[in-house]
Design a protein around this motif. Structure first.
Motif, short mmCIF file in Angstrom:
data_model
loop_
_atom_site.label_atom_id
_atom_site.label_comp_id
_atom_site.label_asym_id
_atom_site.label_seq_id
_atom_site.Cartn_x
_atom_site.Cartn_y
_atom_site.Cartn_z
N MET A 171 21.14 9.17 -16.47
CA MET A 171 21.44 7.77 -16.30
C MET A 171 20.53 6.87 -17.12
N LEU A 172 19.42 7.45 -17.56
CA LEU A 172 18.44 6.66 -18.29
C LEU A 172 18.03 7.44 -19.54
N PRO A 173 18.17 6.85 -20.72
CA PRO A 173 17.80 7.57 -21.94
C PRO A 173 16.36 8.08 -21.88
N GLY A 174 16.18 9.34 -22.24
CA GLY A 174 14.84 9.92 -22.26
C GLY A 174 14.38 10.48 -20.93
N VAL A 175 15.21 10.36 -19.89
CA VAL A 175 14.85 10.86 -18.57
C VAL A 175 15.82 11.98 -18.19
N SER A 176 15.29 13.10 -17.76
CA SER A 176 16.10 14.23 -17.34
C SER A 176 15.76 14.61 -15.91
N HIS A 177 16.77 15.12 -15.21
CA HIS A 177 16.57 15.63 -13.86
C HIS A 177 16.85 17.13 -13.91
N VAL A 178 15.88 17.92 -13.48
CA VAL A 178 16.02 19.37 -13.50
C VAL A 178 15.69 19.89 -12.12
N GLU A 179 16.60 20.66 -11.54
CA GLU A 179 16.33 21.29 -10.24
C GLU A 179 15.93 22.74 -10.48
N ILE A 180 14.91 23.16 -9.75
CA ILE A 180 14.41 24.53 -9.87
C ILE A 180 14.37 25.15 -8.48
N ASP A 181 14.91 26.35 -8.36
CA ASP A 181 14.91 27.07 -7.09
C ASP A 181 13.52 27.67 -6.88
N ALA A 182 12.84 27.22 -5.85
CA ALA A 182 11.47 27.68 -5.59
C ALA A 182 11.40 29.18 -5.37
N GLU A 183 12.35 29.74 -4.64
CA GLU A 183 12.33 31.18 -4.37
C GLU A 183 12.45 32.01 -5.63
N ASP A 184 13.20 31.52 -6.59
CA ASP A 184 13.40 32.26 -7.84
C ASP A 184 12.30 32.01 -8.86
N ASN A 185 11.37 31.11 -8.56
CA ASN A 185 10.33 30.73 -9.52
C ASN A 185 8.97 30.63 -8.84
N LEU A 186 8.60 31.67 -8.13
CA LEU A 186 7.35 31.64 -7.34
C LEU A 186 6.11 31.44 -8.20
N GLU A 187 6.08 32.00 -9.39
CA GLU A 187 4.92 31.81 -10.26
C GLU A 187 4.75 30.34 -10.62
N LEU A 188 5.84 29.67 -10.95
CA LEU A 188 5.81 28.25 -11.27
C LEU A 188 5.42 27.42 -10.05
N VAL A 189 5.94 27.79 -8.88
CA VAL A 189 5.59 27.10 -7.64
C VAL A 189 4.09 27.15 -7.40
N ARG A 190 3.51 28.31 -7.60
CA ARG A 190 2.06 28.46 -7.42
C ARG A 190 1.28 27.67 -8.48
N LEU A 191 1.74 27.75 -9.71
CA LEU A 191 1.07 27.05 -10.81
C LEU A 191 1.06 25.54 -10.58
N LEU A 192 2.16 25.00 -10.06
CA LEU A 192 2.28 23.56 -9.84
C LEU A 192 1.82 23.14 -8.44
N ASP A 193 1.37 24.10 -7.64
CA ASP A 193 0.87 23.84 -6.29
C ASP A 193 1.91 23.14 -5.41
N THR B 64 9.28 21.84 0.15
CA THR B 64 10.45 21.39 -0.59
C THR B 64 11.20 20.36 0.24
N PRO B 65 11.83 19.42 -0.41
CA PRO B 65 11.80 19.26 -1.87
C PRO B 65 10.48 18.65 -2.34
N THR B 66 10.15 18.95 -3.56
CA THR B 66 9.02 18.33 -4.24
C THR B 66 9.55 17.76 -5.55
N VAL B 67 9.14 16.55 -5.87
CA VAL B 67 9.56 15.90 -7.10
C VAL B 67 8.33 15.73 -7.98
#
Length: 69
Positions: free
Chosen positions: A1-23, A27-30
């Motif tokens: 809806m806004l140029p230069g802005v993206s919305h990306v959803e990530i499944d926490a269960e499928d990305n546990l390493e990323l969840v830990r890295l980003l602390d 959920t939800p966390t934005v």
């Protein structure tokens, strides 16, 4: 809806390493990232529209067009 802005959803269960890295502790966390990918804002729980607009306004360069979500 806004140029230069993206919305990306990530499944926490499928990305546990990323969840830990980003602390991510609940959920939800934005995460609001700047153009270089650095986390600039972090919010847990369902975000309110006004909070999202305020966070984006803080991150957009001056002179960006007004927007409405």
């Amino acid at each position: 809806m806004l140029p230069g802005v993206s919305h990306v959803e990530i499944d926490a269960e499928d990305n546990l390493e990323l969840v830990r890295l980003l602390d991510v502790r609940r959920t939800p966390t934005v995460l609001f990232l700047d153009a270089s990918g650095v986390v600039r804002k972090h919010a847990s729980g369902q975000p309110r529209k006004a909070d999202v607009i305020a966070a984006l306004a803080d991150l957009l360069p001056s002179g960006s067009p007004d927007f409405e979500i």
